[in-house]
Design an enzyme around this catalytic site. Sequence first.
Site, PDB file in Angstrom:
ATOM      1  N   ASP A  68       0.577  -1.449   0.107  1.00 15.36           N
ATOM      2  CA  ASP A  68       0.328  -0.236   0.034  1.00 15.36           C
ATOM      3  C   ASP A  68       0.807   1.432  -0.335  1.00 15.36           C
ATOM      4  OD1 ASP A  68      -2.728   2.185   0.370  1.00 15.36           O
ATOM      5  OD2 ASP A  68      -2.830  -0.075   0.717  1.00 15.36           O
ATOM      6  N   HIS A 298      -3.809   5.793   3.516  1.00 13.35           N
ATOM      7  CA  HIS A 298      -5.022   4.421   2.217  1.00 13.35           C
ATOM      8  C   HIS A 298      -4.346   3.190   3.194  1.00 13.35           C
ATOM      9  CE1 HIS A 298      -6.126   2.135  -0.592  1.00 13.35           C
ATOM     10  NE2 HIS A 298      -6.847   2.702  -0.761  1.00 13.35           N
ATOM     11  N   SER A 470     -10.663  -0.682  -2.245  1.00 12.31           N
ATOM     12  CA  SER A 470      -9.960  -0.373  -1.261  1.00 12.31           C
ATOM     13  C   SER A 470     -10.102  -0.816   0.526  1.00 12.31           C
ATOM     14  CB  SER A 470      -9.174   0.853  -1.368  1.00 12.31           C
ATOM     15  OG  SER A 470      -8.277   0.977  -2.595  1.00 12.31           O
TER      16      SER A 470
END
Length: 577
Positions: A68, A298, A470
């Site tokens: 990620d 994220h 995601s």
Amino acid sequence: MMHRGIVLAIVALPLFFSEGNAQNESTNGWHLRDYSQDSYYGISINKAYTFLKEKHKAGKPVIVAVLDSGVDTTHEDLRPVLWRNPKEIPGNGIDDDGNGYIDDVYGWNFLGGKDGRDVSRAPDEKTRIYNRLKLKFAGKQIDTPSLPAPEKDQYTLWQKVCAEIGSKDPMDERVELLYAEVTAKALKRHNLVLCREMGVEEYTVNKLEQFVPQTRQGREAKLGYLKFMKFMKVDGEEKNVTIISEIEEEVEGQKAAIEARENPFDPRAEIIHDDYYNLADRFYGNSDVMGPANSSKHGTHVSGLIGAVRNNGIGVDGVADNVKIMMLRVVPDGDEYDKDVALAIRYAVDNGAKVINMSFGKYFSPEKRWVDSAVKYAELHDVLIVHASGNESTDVDVKENYPNCFLKQWRTNATNFINVGASGDPKISGSITAEFSNYGKEKVDVFAPGVRIYSTFPGGNHYGNLQGTSMAAPIVTGVAALLRSYYPDLTAVQVKKILEESTIKPDATVISIKPGSKSEEFPFSLLSKTGGIINAYQAVVDADAARFASTVTEPPAKPTPPAANTATQKTTTKTKK
């Protein structure tokens, strides 16, 4: 990273306005709930743990690799679950375990330079391909039949990229971007006025709705701000600082994509200094798995969904209760590089990961053979890969996205690869489907909650909502890790089959709106291979019964892998999804 582009939504803002009321009931953690008990289409995690307790099951630690953007290693809800390389002495500048990566305590940053700098933004893949091949093919008459096979493949890719880039007038893109920038600036001005009148730096949408401005300027700022929030269907507990940051990131990303085609830049060459087209040149990067400021939101959010400390009375509960999260930084603001993904998968396998989460994707993959080889390597070592299907409301049976399960060199599908779409809940999103989710009856395996999902944010003790496939993928990853923890004899192939066959099918009367449509009802069963939503409770029940153990096909015998170093084949560059 597969952002759901906000630019077009901002452009449309003055034309459309969606009425709605802030929810009084907190929806934080709805993805963990059970439909029969809570009336939310979550994954029934508490029922799963109750079942395991009744069966007197004890879990074993499972390493989960998260490929990620980075992770906040200081976060209160993540520090205890971060993987730490047992063979590496932190900060001594020595490769203690001899794996070629110095001080890889938490994992590795494949986007870093030896001098400590990091790639924070990269051009999308189609732009990288376009810039790489335009001198070779642009404006030239090409005799396709006479081209050698590798160059013919390059030319085919060049034509595909040009068709996609040329499908939109550059002037239209510039106008849309200008409109988006103006709207974003207006929103920031509203925010400054509201912060001043409320006497705070941070506030939620719900608090703003309750606030009564005393000036005309304040009333106008409140109206303008709330109009945008309602149009974007922003959660009532979302903070202004998070919203503004997200908008700035999206607008800057769109701006960078346009400018990269007009003024090419290569941050990788400037910072990383690897021989990109030589896969054998793999010992680049640095140990900073957090990455540049603001880059780790994220990855931090994804990591919390998988394994944030459960039942500690703070923050959020992750899905799996006995995991160690290994962070491998491969996702910049822009499209990931195939080489980084391939090497990160191999690093994860070599260092003991049993599940790999990949919440990213794109629509061009010029070095797909490298990624395919790494996926095969994971398959041969009994490692499960969970991938997010994407956020463009696209049928991926028709428009292929990457990475995917098809291993071109072997002309077969990987047996250890799960592609995940995002579901919602009628009370939250108005539909059982997420309007942004990619789908595909053949190439998306399962759905999982992906709308308004609450998890960890960078900052040590911050939390917030994000949405996308995601978020759906790490929920599946968490359930997979749960199975591999409490039922360690199950293979990756068996876990995949249990996850698929234990999905819950929504009642036919539940509203399912086709992704990308505002009103077209569509059978949820046709959006994925299983037609169902992941369910932790049913998965552990099925795992306990072990009724798949004798029927699941094991991975094929180990074939001869293709050569790793393909440096002589100067293929194209990459592009963003």
